[in-house]
Design an enzyme around this catalytic site. Structure first.
Site, PDB file in Angstrom:
ATOM      1  N   GLY A  19       5.449  61.848  66.346  1.00 40.01           N
ATOM      2  CA  GLY A  19       4.501  61.501  65.681  1.00 40.01           C
ATOM      3  C   GLY A  19       4.100  63.029  64.678  1.00 40.01           C
ATOM      4  N   GLY A  20       3.124  62.809  64.219  1.00 38.32           N
ATOM      5  CA  GLY A  20       2.705  64.019  63.299  1.00 38.32           C
ATOM      6  C   GLY A  20       2.416  65.241  64.176  1.00 38.32           C
ATOM      7  N   VAL A  24       7.952  63.155  72.261  1.00 41.38           N
ATOM      8  CA  VAL A  24       8.095  63.072  73.647  1.00 41.38           C
ATOM      9  C   VAL A  24       9.501  62.707  73.971  1.00 41.38           C
ATOM     10  CG1 VAL A  24       7.199  61.516  75.652  1.00 41.38           C
ATOM     11  CG2 VAL A  24       5.752  62.167  73.647  1.00 41.38           C
ATOM     12  N   LYS A  39       6.746  66.385  76.753  1.00 46.61           N
ATOM     13  CA  LYS A  39       6.145  66.462  75.442  1.00 46.61           C
ATOM     14  C   LYS A  39       6.253  67.701  75.098  1.00 46.61           C
ATOM     15  CE  LYS A  39       2.609  63.789  75.027  1.00 46.61           C
ATOM     16  NZ  LYS A  39       1.322  63.322  75.416  1.00 46.61           N
ATOM     17  N   ASP A 136      -6.494  59.186  68.534  1.00 45.47           N
ATOM     18  CA  ASP A 136      -5.506  58.574  67.952  1.00 45.47           C
ATOM     19  C   ASP A 136      -5.085  57.272  68.655  1.00 45.47           C
ATOM     20  OD1 ASP A 136      -3.401  58.156  66.083  1.00 45.47           O
ATOM     21  OD2 ASP A 136      -2.005  59.425  67.043  1.00 45.47           O
ATOM     22  N   LYS A 138      -4.122  53.752  69.547  1.00 43.08           N
ATOM     23  CA  LYS A 138      -3.448  52.769  68.514  1.00 43.08           C
ATOM     24  C   LYS A 138      -2.538  51.835  69.431  1.00 43.08           C
ATOM     25  CE  LYS A 138      -0.109  56.369  66.985  1.00 43.08           C
ATOM     26  NZ  LYS A 138       0.531  57.050  66.017  1.00 43.08           N
ATOM     27  N   PRO A 139      -1.995  50.694  68.969  1.00 47.52           N
ATOM     28  CA  PRO A 139      -1.253  49.819  69.939  1.00 47.52           C
ATOM     29  C   PRO A 139      -0.103  50.444  70.548  1.00 47.52           C
ATOM     30  CG  PRO A 139      -1.967  48.358  68.032  1.00 47.52           C
ATOM     31  CD  PRO A 139      -2.282  50.083  67.606  1.00 47.52           C
ATOM     32  N   ASP A 154      -0.780  59.840  75.217  1.00 44.77           N
ATOM     33  CA  ASP A 154      -0.952  60.605  74.193  1.00 44.77           C
ATOM     34  C   ASP A 154      -2.259  61.409  74.147  1.00 44.77           C
ATOM     35  OD1 ASP A 154       1.833  60.629  73.539  1.00 44.77           O
ATOM     36  OD2 ASP A 154       1.550  59.372  71.572  1.00 44.77           O
TER      37      ASP A 154
END
Length: 470
Positions: A19-20, A24, A39, A136, A138-139, A154
């Site tokens: 991600g940004g 991982v 990570k 952050d 989210k699904p 995360d």
């Protein structure tokens, strides 16, 4: 091609996601012979001189948390190189993300969504107590395991303090995903626990409807909709959603944090009343496994045999309606103003009454409640009620040390004030011993050159000189 080895023992197998803010990898611990997740921060942040220390400090915070809905933190370190790369070794979670659940099944049954959401809210309640916000949610950061447990992923990269966030966002590394960012995130305002509740509301809405709530042709369009657009009432989209759950969901999507639920615990209390067994999903293949057994035993031991969220909710419903974190914050500030006018009895009475209401609603170890309890102990010390202050500080030290460890800032603050109170009651020996331990801890945490270390050392010297002969 040879596998990359991290820290002399962790073999990287494959990248699981990026991600940004980070990457991982699935890994294998050669010493303990187990699967792990490793990570790393995003390579674009590697040249920031402060990032490694910030990343590792946050890893320590996450390691201090223990919750069945959070991956366990096993290790952390720094890979040598130019630049150096910090890494975090965590429990490997084997499951399916909520994104995948939606792709496979479309809209989910209402009781299942309530059960999934209640578990996520329980995790947020645990982290918010420590003022750790996900930022952050989210699904793709929520995972359902075969034993029906939900894991929130995360956190390790998403808990960076608000200080200097603009340096990271200005490089294109946005903290958050546009489709799940609360209005205050979009506008660069303070992130609060209700920020996570907004994101969780969007996740629950998507699980119920099968469609992403906030979309657009570009991030800027999505951000504008987050600030200015409200989705249709979920009761119109899913008439089978119970009225209480529908009201909760729409309140979670309020544009102002003040209009959202007071806490993740409040969200959990509503959702758990509507929750059904996620075992109806084919991904849950161990619904009668050890985790379910433990949870059933825990429920069986609730007070008076009541189901979670029933009698407890009834006892606290009126208080929860009339009380919020804002009330607690205002009470602390008001007590300080009253005390500054030398009206300590009035300040103590008012703040004590508010803390008595806040503790059962938010929890005695909730970060805001702890702040209020510390301020209450401070007021007793300033009012020269040293025995009461000693009792309050000791209670805080004992509770917070168990949860946060002896190097926590508030633990060390209470230890130092506790020693000062002990001096006033004539217990020089205990005060000096306490400060000597605190001196060692402060030096270990901040370094020998930190002014706090020298201040405590000077305080010890003064007490030794003033101590009466025994």
């Amino acid at each position: 091609m040879r596998s990359e080895i991290v820290g002399g023992r962790y073999e990287l197998i494959r990248e699981l996601g990026a991600g940004g803010m980070g990457q991982v990898y699935e890994g294998f611990d050669r010493h303990l012979r187990r699967r792990i997740a490793v990570k790393f921060p995003h390579p674009g942040l590697g040249h920031d001189s402060d990032w490694a220390s910030r990343f590792l400090r946050e890893a320590k915070i996450m390691a201090s948390l223990s919750h069945p809905g959070l991956p366990a933190v096993h290790d952390a370190g720094v890979m040598p190189g130019s630049p150096e790369r910090p890494y975090l070794v965590m429990e490997y979670i084997d499951g399916v993300t909520f994104d995948d659940l939606l792709d496979r099944h479309g809209p989910l049954a209402v009781p299942v969504v309530a059960a999934l959401g209640a578990q996520a809210a329980a995790v947020l309640a645990a982290t918010h107590r420590r003022r750790i916000c996900h930022r952050d949610l989210k699904p793709s950061n929520l995972m359902l395991c075969a034993d029906a447990a939900v894991k929130v992923l995360d956190f390790g990269l998403a808990i960076a303090p608000d200080v200097q966030l603009t340096r990271y966002t200005s490089t294109g590394q946005t903290l958050g995903t546009p489709s799940f960012m609360a209005p205050e995130q979009v506008e660069g305002r303070e992130v609060v626990p209700q920020t996570d509740l907004y994101a969780l509301g969007l996740v629950l809405y998507e699980l119920l409807t099968g469609e992403r709530v906030m979309t657009g042709s570009s991030p800027y369009v999505v951000w504008d909709r987050q600030v200015n657009s409200t989705p249709p009432d979920i009761a119109a989209e899913r008439p089978d959603v119970p009225a209480e759950q529908a009201r909760l969901l729409m309140s979670m999507l309020a544009k102002s944090p003040e209009d959202r639920p007071a806490s993740a615990s409040a969200v959990h209390e509503v959702l758990v009343r509507a929750a059904g067994a996620p075992a109806t999903l084919p991904e849950v293949t161990d619904g009668r496994g050890p985790v379910a057994m433990y949870a059933m035993a825990l429920v069986a031991n609730t007070v008076d045999g009541a189901a979670p969220g029933s009698a407890y909710a009834d006892r606290n419903e009126s208080a929860a309606t009339d009380f919020s974190r804002g009330d607690l914050h205002r009470a602390v500030r008001r007590a300080r103003r009253i005390a500054d006018d030398s009206h300590y009895d009035a300040a103590l009475a008012e703040l004590s009454a508010v803390v008595a209401v806040a503790e059962p609603l938010l929890g005695a170890r909730d970060a805001d409640v702890v702040d209020a309890r510390v301020r209450l102990a401070d007021l007793r010390r300033e009012n020269s009620d040293y025995p009461a202050a000693i009792e309050a500080y000791r209670e805080l030290v004992d509770e917070l040390t168990v949860e946060r460890g002896p190097y926590d800032d508030q633990v060390m603050y209470c230890q130092r004030n506790l020693a000062a109170c002990e001096v006033h009651t004539g217990d020089f020996r205990e005060a000096i011993a306490r400060l000597e331990r605190l001196h060692i801890q402060t030096e270990a945490r901040y370094g020998a050159d930190d002014p706090r270390v020298s201040e405590i050392g000077a305080q010890i010297d003064r007490l030794r000189a003033a101590r009466p002969p025994y």
